[in-house]
Motif scaffolding. Structure first.
Motif, PDB file in Angstrom:
ATOM      1  N   THR A  90       1.254  -1.374   0.052  1.00 39.60           N
ATOM      2  CA  THR A  90      -0.529  -0.662  -0.181  1.00 39.60           C
ATOM      3  C   THR A  90       0.975   0.978  -0.227  1.00 39.60           C
ATOM      4  OG1 THR A  90      -2.109   0.751   1.128  1.00 39.60           O
ATOM      5  CG2 THR A  90      -0.046   0.244   2.810  1.00 39.60           C
ATOM      6  N   ASN A  91       0.840   2.348  -0.791  1.00 39.79           N
ATOM      7  CA  ASN A  91       1.190   3.522  -0.823  1.00 39.79           C
ATOM      8  C   ASN A  91       2.317   2.901  -1.411  1.00 39.79           C
ATOM      9  OD1 ASN A  91      -1.175   4.507   0.890  1.00 39.79           O
ATOM     10  ND2 ASN A  91       0.133   5.808   1.880  1.00 39.79           N
ATOM     11  N   GLY A  92       2.497   2.767  -1.904  1.00 41.67           N
ATOM     12  CA  GLY A  92       4.319   2.512  -2.515  1.00 41.67           C
ATOM     13  C   GLY A  92       5.086   1.631  -2.079  1.00 41.67           C
ATOM     14  N   LEU A 112       9.860  -3.132   1.370  1.00 41.17           N
ATOM     15  CA  LEU A 112      10.210  -2.248   0.458  1.00 41.17           C
ATOM     16  C   LEU A 112       9.963  -0.876   0.703  1.00 41.17           C
ATOM     17  CD1 LEU A 112      12.117  -4.237  -2.353  1.00 41.17           C
ATOM     18  CD2 LEU A 112      12.918  -4.109  -0.004  1.00 41.17           C
ATOM     19  N   ASP A 113      10.847   0.261   0.369  1.00 39.33           N
ATOM     20  CA  ASP A 113       9.790   1.429   0.263  1.00 39.33           C
ATOM     21  C   ASP A 113       9.670   1.537  -1.600  1.00 39.33           C
ATOM     22  OD1 ASP A 113      12.218   2.430  -0.325  1.00 39.33           O
ATOM     23  OD2 ASP A 113      12.358   3.789   1.353  1.00 39.33           O
ATOM     24  N   PRO A 114       8.898   3.210  -1.730  1.00 35.72           N
ATOM     25  CA  PRO A 114       8.900   2.493  -2.891  1.00 35.72           C
ATOM     26  C   PRO A 114       9.958   3.491  -3.550  1.00 35.72           C
ATOM     27  CG  PRO A 114       7.148   4.730  -2.157  1.00 35.72           C
ATOM     28  CD  PRO A 114       8.276   3.687  -0.655  1.00 35.72           C
ATOM     29  N   ASN A 115      10.844   3.274  -2.923  1.00 38.94           N
ATOM     30  CA  ASN A 115      12.121   3.491  -3.658  1.00 38.94           C
ATOM     31  C   ASN A 115      13.457   2.313  -3.876  1.00 38.94           C
ATOM     32  OD1 ASN A 115      12.335   6.237  -4.499  1.00 38.94           O
ATOM     33  ND2 ASN A 115      12.555   6.647  -2.388  1.00 38.94           N
ATOM     34  N   GLY A 116      12.571   1.189  -3.167  1.00 37.71           N
ATOM     35  CA  GLY A 116      13.274   0.002  -2.700  1.00 37.71           C
ATOM     36  C   GLY A 116      13.863  -0.165  -2.181  1.00 37.71           C
ATOM     37  N   LYS A 117      14.196   0.587  -0.687  1.00 37.88           N
ATOM     38  CA  LYS A 117      14.744   0.594   0.227  1.00 37.88           C
ATOM     39  C   LYS A 117      14.276  -0.317   1.449  1.00 37.88           C
ATOM     40  CE  LYS A 117      16.770   2.829   4.509  1.00 37.88           C
ATOM     41  NZ  LYS A 117      16.986   4.862   4.895  1.00 37.88           N
ATOM     42  N   GLU A 118      15.049  -0.961   1.765  1.00 39.85           N
ATOM     43  CA  GLU A 118      14.459  -2.417   2.944  1.00 39.85           C
ATOM     44  C   GLU A 118      14.529  -1.717   4.443  1.00 39.85           C
ATOM     45  OE1 GLU A 118      16.192  -6.285   4.500  1.00 39.85           O
ATOM     46  OE2 GLU A 118      16.101  -6.457   2.576  1.00 39.85           O
ATOM     47  N   ILE A 119      12.889  -1.885   4.014  1.00 39.49           N
ATOM     48  CA  ILE A 119      12.487  -0.855   5.516  1.00 39.49           C
ATOM     49  C   ILE A 119      12.897  -1.305   7.071  1.00 39.49           C
ATOM     50  CG2 ILE A 119      11.287   1.120   6.794  1.00 39.49           C
ATOM     51  CD1 ILE A 119      12.225   1.621   4.344  1.00 39.49           C
ATOM     52  N   ILE A 120      12.558  -2.886   6.353  1.00 40.49           N
ATOM     53  CA  ILE A 120      11.588  -3.926   7.502  1.00 40.49           C
ATOM     54  C   ILE A 120      12.453  -5.451   6.897  1.00 40.49           C
ATOM     55  CG2 ILE A 120      10.188  -5.643   8.291  1.00 40.49           C
ATOM     56  CD1 ILE A 120       8.205  -3.401   8.129  1.00 40.49           C
ATOM     57  N   PHE A 169      -2.559   2.393   7.386  1.00 41.26           N
ATOM     58  CA  PHE A 169      -0.774   2.464   6.947  1.00 41.26           C
ATOM     59  C   PHE A 169      -0.752   4.148   8.159  1.00 41.26           C
ATOM     60  CE2 PHE A 169       1.561   6.047   5.268  1.00 41.26           C
ATOM     61  CZ  PHE A 169       2.449   5.353   4.593  1.00 41.26           C
ATOM     62  N   PRO A 170       0.447   4.257   8.492  1.00 34.69           N
ATOM     63  CA  PRO A 170       1.564   3.498   7.644  1.00 34.69           C
ATOM     64  C   PRO A 170       1.671   2.472   9.146  1.00 34.69           C
ATOM     65  CG  PRO A 170       1.729   5.422   9.978  1.00 34.69           C
ATOM     66  CD  PRO A 170      -0.097   4.967   9.736  1.00 34.69           C
ATOM     67  N   VAL A 171       1.008   1.891  10.368  1.00 38.06           N
ATOM     68  CA  VAL A 171       1.893   0.208  10.324  1.00 38.06           C
ATOM     69  C   VAL A 171       1.400  -0.384  10.317  1.00 38.06           C
ATOM     70  CG1 VAL A 171       1.768  -0.589  12.764  1.00 38.06           C
ATOM     71  CG2 VAL A 171       1.747   1.811  12.720  1.00 38.06           C
ATOM     72  N   HIS A 185       5.954   0.565  11.900  1.00 32.96           N
ATOM     73  CA  HIS A 185       6.187   1.884  11.650  1.00 32.96           C
ATOM     74  C   HIS A 185       6.773   1.928  10.029  1.00 32.96           C
ATOM     75  CE1 HIS A 185       5.199   5.612  10.525  1.00 32.96           C
ATOM     76  NE2 HIS A 185       4.485   6.254  11.517  1.00 32.96           N
ATOM     77  N   LEU A 186       5.779   2.312   8.564  1.00 30.28           N
ATOM     78  CA  LEU A 186       6.538   1.991   7.075  1.00 30.28           C
ATOM     79  C   LEU A 186       7.901   2.446   7.287  1.00 30.28           C
ATOM     80  CD1 LEU A 186       3.167   0.864   5.668  1.00 30.28           C
ATOM     81  CD2 LEU A 186       5.515  -0.765   6.193  1.00 30.28           C
ATOM     82  N   GLU A 187       7.403   3.685   7.805  1.00 30.14           N
ATOM     83  CA  GLU A 187       8.301   5.065   7.493  1.00 30.14           C
ATOM     84  C   GLU A 187       9.414   5.503   7.859  1.00 30.14           C
ATOM     85  OE1 GLU A 187       5.210   7.872   7.246  1.00 30.14           O
ATOM     86  OE2 GLU A 187       4.485   7.877   5.851  1.00 30.14           O
TER      87      GLU A 187
END
Length: 832
Positions: A90-92, A112-120, A169-171, A185-187
């Protein structure tokens, strides 16, 4: 894809089919090609009350759907190398999945975030698919809001969001290796909910989390918002019922106690069963038993006890609370949000502008107060009401007359008028005594100096009248025409087009009007130019710039430039609302249909014509039939007793009518519904009775046939008939109705047995008896089903069940009975 060239379409499809095998550069090139194709789509026709996605036309929908797929493939090509699978979240954000080395182990999930970064990090066993009530903005909506509003530069479209991926979103809630659930928290990637809970689930707009010990016993229970913040701990109150009023206020109801919490702190505790209601500036508490009310501040301090009253705040920007007593209107009160009584024993309070209210006392006189409740005038007015909030004007009433005041309480017009209204920034004031209406500007200056008795406005027309004649004024109050039009003869109309204009015209809504001069009709524009001369007995606007005109008692059609389409030879002409360029015409009391070229679609031989979408209902010699204008063919014979009716609730796309006094439903193709054939098959299965092939009744009587027909009529007279008014079942006593069902069922079984034991040798009479037997068994099926439903549901029959019984059981019986009556009527005519 009809908007794309064939060559472009084929090349685009070939490119898309190879998405999976093309490198990243090819995917990005395909995306640019799609965006280029998107520019070639025709503009979307926007409508009110539609979502952005609904506004997209077929070309736009197809291409935005392909853009979704391309963007997903681009994301996977860029960032999917280290993962076994990527799925949109969701949300990219994307779910990143890694498959373990050993097949018996479960997949590991990360984000992964919208830019492909591994958040989790992909180390979690599962994620909770908790979806929001309101879908997040889909890809097509985003693209519409940017590109189709003609923003010159196409934006860098974010990663697509598939419509059904509408998770919180955002959890995000994940399950760890120990099987426990928590939230991250996704962000930020930070843990906001510790991993110690069972699988979370949505309760209204909040998340309920339950913690258990190793034996499965509940330890604690919390309620969190979408950001993961705790708003309530239900476990502190046992298993008592609680109600989430909003994110700050929660009501808890125990056996004989009601508690209101604000931000988890108890602010109101009552030994009573009450309803809590959070208003803009106070809390309303109502006893469930006595209905008495109390007003509290938003922090829980008691302000006022209102007993059994209706309570409202006058406006969001005021500090006034109106307490309307049910004892009597003269006992009402006005208090402020501190609980201070400002006025007692008042009759009414109403808003007159954004900053002023009228206050009516027990003597029915009114005064003006401000937002704080300060009295600005004495109780001297007979009434006060809003007139124009945009210009801060309101009406006041004195001695049966009306005047105008502004919010500074300056009098714009004294109270000498019988009616006052605002239209297009002009004040229309009337004095009935002098039969006079005058117009002023909003600052009180006369709109025109031309003497007149009345003045009014229709669309862009400003019309003045005197001495039974009317004239036109400009928007500045200047004369445009002399007083030459007949009184009350000017009526505006709007040119509307069904498909394409047959004649180009420069006119807009409110630009044209019919008028009369000495009884003759013509058309004028809003500045008095004659568009159609005043030489016709009648004029009627049809459609597509076409008019029906009447000369020498007959109607014809011409366009706005007076080009004759049809000569004046018809008694009446009306246009088809549903079918462009078709006209209903009448001549010598016979009706038919012609097209814009004069071709006869329906000959002029019918008594009445009614239309519904592409269908015509035609009446001839007292009977009705169904005609399809798109197919140019009759769908039924002209044989039905009543006009066809479309009932959206009951008909399920069917038409209802009556045939031989039986209410039946048929399809839009004039056929019997599938339920009729199914129930005939059930007759075969349940009772061993099969419908004989249809035969044509001959005109030649036989002695055997006559004898058997008389025997058949004698047989019918022996049957008892307990009429069931099923269509109006809701108006009947249910117990008596059930008794009628039982009696009818027994009688129908006797009828069937009597018909079965009687042998008919004449082929036509055997066919008639077979029709009656089938109708009787269909009636038995209906009655059995009705009996079953009535005895299993003491509450009666729901609307859904009623429609099911009507269409799937009663309608087949009625069709069979009507078929039998039709054959019986022909035989009766033949033998009597």
């Amino acid at each position: 894809m009809k908007y794309l060239s064939k060559k472009s379409f084929i090349s685009l499809m070939v490119a898309l089919c190879c998405v999976a095998c093309n490198p990243l550069s090819d995917l990005e090139a395909q995306k640019e090609a799609l965006l280029s194709q998107l520019k070639q789509c025709p503009p979307s026709e926007t409508q009110n009350n539609t979502t952005e996605a609904e506004k997209l036309n077929d070309c736009q929908k197809e291409l935005t759907h392909q853009l979704q797929n391309i963007d997903q493939e681009i994301y996977k090509a860029k960032f999917g190398g280290n993962y076994s699978e990527l799925k949109p979240y969701t949300n990219g954000y994307w779910l990143a999945i890694k498959k373990p080395f050993f097949a018996i182990q479960r997949d590991k999930i990360g984000i992964l975030d919208p830019n492909g970064k591994e958040i989790i990090e992909p180390k979690y066993l599962d994620f909770a698919q908790i979806q929001t009530k309101k879908p997040l903005i889909p890809y097509a909506d985003y693209y519409y809001n940017s590109f189709y509003l003609n923003i010159p530069n196409i934006p860098n479209i974010p990663n697509p969001l598939i419509d059904h991926y509408s998770y919180l979103f955002p959890v995000i809630y994940l399950q760890d290796a120990n099987g426990k659930w928590g939230g991250i928290h996704l962000e930020t990637g930070q843990e906001v909910i510790p991993f110690k809970y069972k699988l979370p689930h949505l309760r209204e707009d909040y998340i309920l989390l339950i913690e258990e010990d190793e034996q499965g016993n509940e330890i604690s229970e919390i309620l969190v918002n979408q950001q993961g913040k705790t708003i309530f701990k239900p476990s502190l109150y046992g298993k008592d019922f609680y109600d989430i009023l909003d994110e700050h206020y929660i009501a808890v109801y125990q056996d004989n106690k009601s508690i209101l919490l604000k931000d988890q702190k108890e602010i109101i505790v009552l030994d009573d069963k009450v309803y809590f209601s959070i208003r803009d500036k106070f809390i309303l508490v109502e006893s469930r038993e006595t209905l008495h009310k109390k007003i509290y501040s938003l922090d829980g301090h008691l302000l006022f006890e209102a007993d059994n009253s209706y309570i409202s705040i006058l406006s969001p920007n005021s500090d006034l609370i109106y307490i309307e007593s049910f004892v009597g209107r003269g006992k009402n009160k006005l208090i402020d949000t501190s609980g201070k009584i400002l006025f007692s024993d008042i009759y009414n309070v109403s808003k007159i502008t954004d900053s002023l209210f009228s206050l009516e006392n027990h003597n029915r006189k009114e005064a003006i107060i401000d937002l704080k409740g300060n009295l600005l005038t004495d109780f001297t007015y007979d009434g006060l009401s809003s007139l124009d909030e945009k210009h801060n004007l309101f009406k006041f009433f004195l001695n049966g007359k009306k005047g105008v005041m502004d919010t500074s309480l300056d009098i714009i017009f004294p109270a000498i008028y019988d009616d006052i209204a605002i239209r297009d920034n002009k004040l229309f004031v009337s004095q009935y005594e002098y039969n006079k209406t005058t117009v002023f500007t909003l600052d009180g200056r006369p709109f025109t100096k031309i003497p007149h008795n009345y003045i009014y406005q229709q669309g862009n027309f400003i019309i003045v009248g005197r001495d039974k004649k009317e004239a036109l004024l400009s928007s500045e109050g200047k004369a445009l025409t002399p007083f030459e039009y007949d009184k009350a003869s000017i009526h505006i109309f709007t040119l509307r087009n069904k498909e394409e204009n047959t004649v180009n015209h420069p006119y807009h809504t409110g630009d044209l009007a019919f008028a009369q001069i000495q009884g003759k009709y013509g058309v004028i524009d809003s500045i008095g130019n004659i568009i159609i001369p005043f030489e016709y007995e009648h004029l009627r606007y049809l459609t597509d710039n076409l008019f029906a005109f009447k000369l020498n008692g007959k109607f014809g059609i011409f366009d706005i430039n007076k080009h004759i389409i049809f000569d004046a030879v018809y008694d009446d002409i009306k246009y088809s609302y549903y079918n462009p360029h078709l006209f209903f015409v009448k001549q010598n009391n016979q009706s038919g249909v012609i097209d814009i070229k004069g071709n006869i679609i329906i000959p002029l031989i019918y008594e009445e014509l009614r239309e519904y979408q592409q269908y015509l209902f035609l009446k001839k010699e007292g009977k009705w039939g169904l005609f399809d204008l798109n197919r140019h063919q009759f769908m039924t014979d002209i044989k039905y007793d009543t006009e066809f009716v479309v009932n959206i609730v009951l008909s399920h796309g069917l038409f209802s009518t009556k045939w031989h006094n039986e209410l039946i439903f048929i399809t839009t193709e004039g056929k019997y519904p599938a339920s009729y054939l199914q129930k005939l098959e059930d007759n075969k299965t349940l009772f061993g009775v099969e419908l004989l092939p249809k035969i044509t009744i001959s005109d030649t009587p036989t002695s055997e046939g006559k004898t058997e027909f008389e025997q058949f009529e004698t047989l019918l007279k022996q049957f008892k008939n307990h009429l069931l008014d099923f269509e109006n079942i809701a108006d009947q006593d249910l117990e008596k109705f059930i008794q009628k069902v039982h009696l009818s069922l027994e009688n129908k079984k006797e009828e069937a047995q009597a018909i079965l034991t009687h042998s008919f040798k004449d082929s036509e009479m055997a066919y008639l008896a077979n029709l009656y037997l089938n109708a009787t068994y269909l009636d038995i099926q209906f009655l059995n089903k009705l009996k079953e439903e009535l005895t299993s549901d003491v509450e009666g029959i729901s609307m859904d069940l009623y429609i099911h019984l009507l269409l799937d059981y009663l309608n087949p019986k009625n069709i069979a009975m009507a078929e039998m009556k039709d054959v019986k009527e022909k035989l009766q005519h033949k033998y009597k």
